[in-house]
Every structure is written in C-alpha cells, then in structure tokens.
Enzyme design. Structure first.
Site, short mmCIF file in Angstrom:
data_model
loop_
_atom_site.label_atom_id
_atom_site.label_comp_id
_atom_site.label_asym_id
_atom_site.label_seq_id
_atom_site.Cartn_x
_atom_site.Cartn_y
_atom_site.Cartn_z
N ASP A 104 -10.80 3.31 4.12
CA ASP A 104 -11.44 1.91 4.16
C ASP A 104 -12.89 1.74 4.03
O ASP A 104 -13.36 0.64 3.64
CB ASP A 104 -10.98 1.30 5.32
CG ASP A 104 -9.84 0.36 5.21
OD1 ASP A 104 -9.42 -0.01 4.25
OD2 ASP A 104 -9.02 0.25 6.00
N LYS A 110 0.92 -1.27 -0.01
CA LYS A 110 -0.16 0.05 0.10
C LYS A 110 0.77 1.13 -0.15
O LYS A 110 0.42 2.23 -0.76
CB LYS A 110 -0.97 -0.09 1.24
CG LYS A 110 -2.02 -1.03 0.94
CD LYS A 110 -2.93 -1.25 2.26
CE LYS A 110 -3.91 -2.30 2.28
NZ LYS A 110 -4.65 -2.55 3.34
N GLN A 138 -4.53 -1.24 9.47
CA GLN A 138 -4.45 -2.52 8.79
C GLN A 138 -5.23 -3.78 10.15
O GLN A 138 -4.97 -3.76 10.95
CB GLN A 138 -3.10 -3.22 8.71
CG GLN A 138 -3.04 -4.46 7.89
CD GLN A 138 -3.74 -4.31 6.39
OE1 GLN A 138 -3.72 -3.50 5.83
NE2 GLN A 138 -4.08 -5.50 5.96
#
Ligand code: GUN
Length: 258
Positions: free
Chosen positions: A88, A22, A65
C-alpha cells in the site's frame, strides 16, 4: 509465485467489495491470494499479532483494508507492517522514500494509478497547474508528491475543507484530482474549459430507482462538468481498476525484492 495477503477487519460493505475484487484480481493475474477476515470487535493487539505473523510468513505483500473499526489506530497498523511487504505504500519508510523520490519504495496504489492514467492519456503534466482536492494519507498527499516530482513537474496546490473559495482555486487548474469523499461535490463552476479531471471519489448515494437502492457516484458531478472537460474519469470504472492494477504491480515488485 508472488503472494498477497489482504486483511479485513469488520463487515463494512464497501470494504468487503474492495477486498473481494483485490483477491479476485490477484488470482486472475496468476498470483497467490490469502484473505484474513477478522471480527469487527477484534482488538488492536490481535490485529497487530496477525500482521506480525504475516511479516514472518512466506507472503510477499500485506494490505490491511482501510478504514479499520474505531478501536484500532490506523497509524499502528502502518507502522507494524514490514516496509518491504507494504504494498500500500503507507509505512513511514515508504512515505519518506516517495518524498525523497527514491524509487526503491512502494508508491500508494491509487495515486500511482492516477499518474498512469495521465501518462497513458497523453496529458501534459510538466508546468501544468494541478489542484489536488483532499489531503489524505491514502490519496491527497502522495498524489501531490507524485505530481510535483521530477519527471512529472506539475505546479501543485493541495486544497482541503478549510481552503478559501475552492471553486476559484480549482478553476485555475489544468488538472483536478478530486479526493474529498463528498458525492458530486465538484460542479462546472469549479472547472476551467478543457481541464482534465480525475475523480477518485466513490460514494454510495440513495437511489430508489436503482436495484440495490443506491447508486455509486464520484466526488465530481460528471454530467454537470462533462462538457467543459478535456478528459474525465468515470465512477465506477475509472480510477478503481487502476488502483488494483497498481496493487498487482507493487506485489510483483515486493516478490522480486524479497
Ligand atoms: N481504502 C481505500 N483505499 C485503500 C487502499 O488503497 N488501501 C487500503 N489498504 N485501504 C484502502
């Protein structure tokens, strides 16, 4: 310049790989990347303090994460991130916007990437029978909402570990989205001739012949089902890169809005 902060708690090897790619992609597309790596024993309060700082900082997107270590409640994480920076799409406000088909929110990256794959491949979703296997917050639930939304117009079944005769349910599907986290779980007797399969799984299985001692595979037994499918995504290299592409897109959206 749009900027993305990625927070990793602990040293889970798969999460480390995801976080690294990422960060790398963020820089490659010309954006600003910040990584926060916290010790595996970090308390929830400590993590929430880091998120609070990022909420106030001049960074556009924040991603923590998943999954975090067991002392940390994932729900608290998603509630703490500023919804305007929640690239997200896990904050309740963004989940609600998705359910309400309000496009001002952020759509979770993996299901958004799956929808993009379907569109780009010319797969007809309108009126199609879609079966989503898995009901997670990250994939299954948002995937079902996107498939049933106006414009996509699929008829959606969400199956999970308690579903009776899963193979029979899947055999009705024109589109199967597999997100169960069980290696090579979907076999050819689950698949109708010509069905489209999107494999969201990414599992490490032991392989003495492989250099690292393991290989990556999806939730679908690719070789077993291949002949029956109209289209199928590989693992690795299918959904994974699309997830990151959608994360980049969400970060740009966040930067434009702030
Ligand atoms: N773990 C697996 N997929 C994801 C994702 O899309 N976002 C985050 N934050 N964690 C994940």
């Amino acid at each position: 310049m749009p900027g993305l902060a990625v927070v990793l708690v602990g040293e889970d090897p798969a999460s480390q790989v995801y976080v690294r790619s990422k960060g790398k992609q963020t820089v490659e597309v010309g954006m600003h990347s910040v990584e926060h790596k916290l010790d595996v024993q970090t308390s929830e309060a400590n993590l929430l303090a880091v998120i609070d700082q990022l909420n106030d900082a001049s960074i556009h997107g924040i991603l923590v994460q998943s999954p975090p270590p067991s002392q940390i409640d994932e729900e608290e994480i998603v509630r703490t991130i500023d919804p305007a920076k929640d690239v997200d799409g896990f904050h309740p406000e963004n989940v609600a916007k998705l359910a309400l088909e309000d496009s001002s929110g952020f759509v979770p990256c993996t299901p958004a990437g799956c929808m993009r794959l379907l569109e780009a491949s010319g797969v007809e979703t309108s009126g199609a029978d879609a079966v989503v296997v898995g009901r997670s917050m990250i994939v299954g639930k948002p995937m079902a909402l996107l498939l049933m939304a106006r414009g996509s117009d699929a008829t959606v079944t969400v199956a999970h570990s308690r579903t009776k005769d899963l193979a029979a349910v899947c055999r009705r599907a024109d589109i199967i989205v597999a997100a169960v986290g069980i290696p090579e779980f979907i076999k050819k007797d689950f698949v109708k001739q010509g069905a489209t399969i999107i494999d969201v799984g990414i599992n490490r299985v032991e392989d003495p012949v492989a250099k690292r001692g393991y290989r990556l595979c999806g939730d679908v037994d690719y070789n077993d089902v291949f002949e029956k499918t109209g289209a199928i995504t590989p693992v690795p290299g299918g959904v994974g890169p699309m997830t990151i592409a959608m994360l980049m897109k969400n970060t740009i959206k966040a930067a434009r809005a702030l």
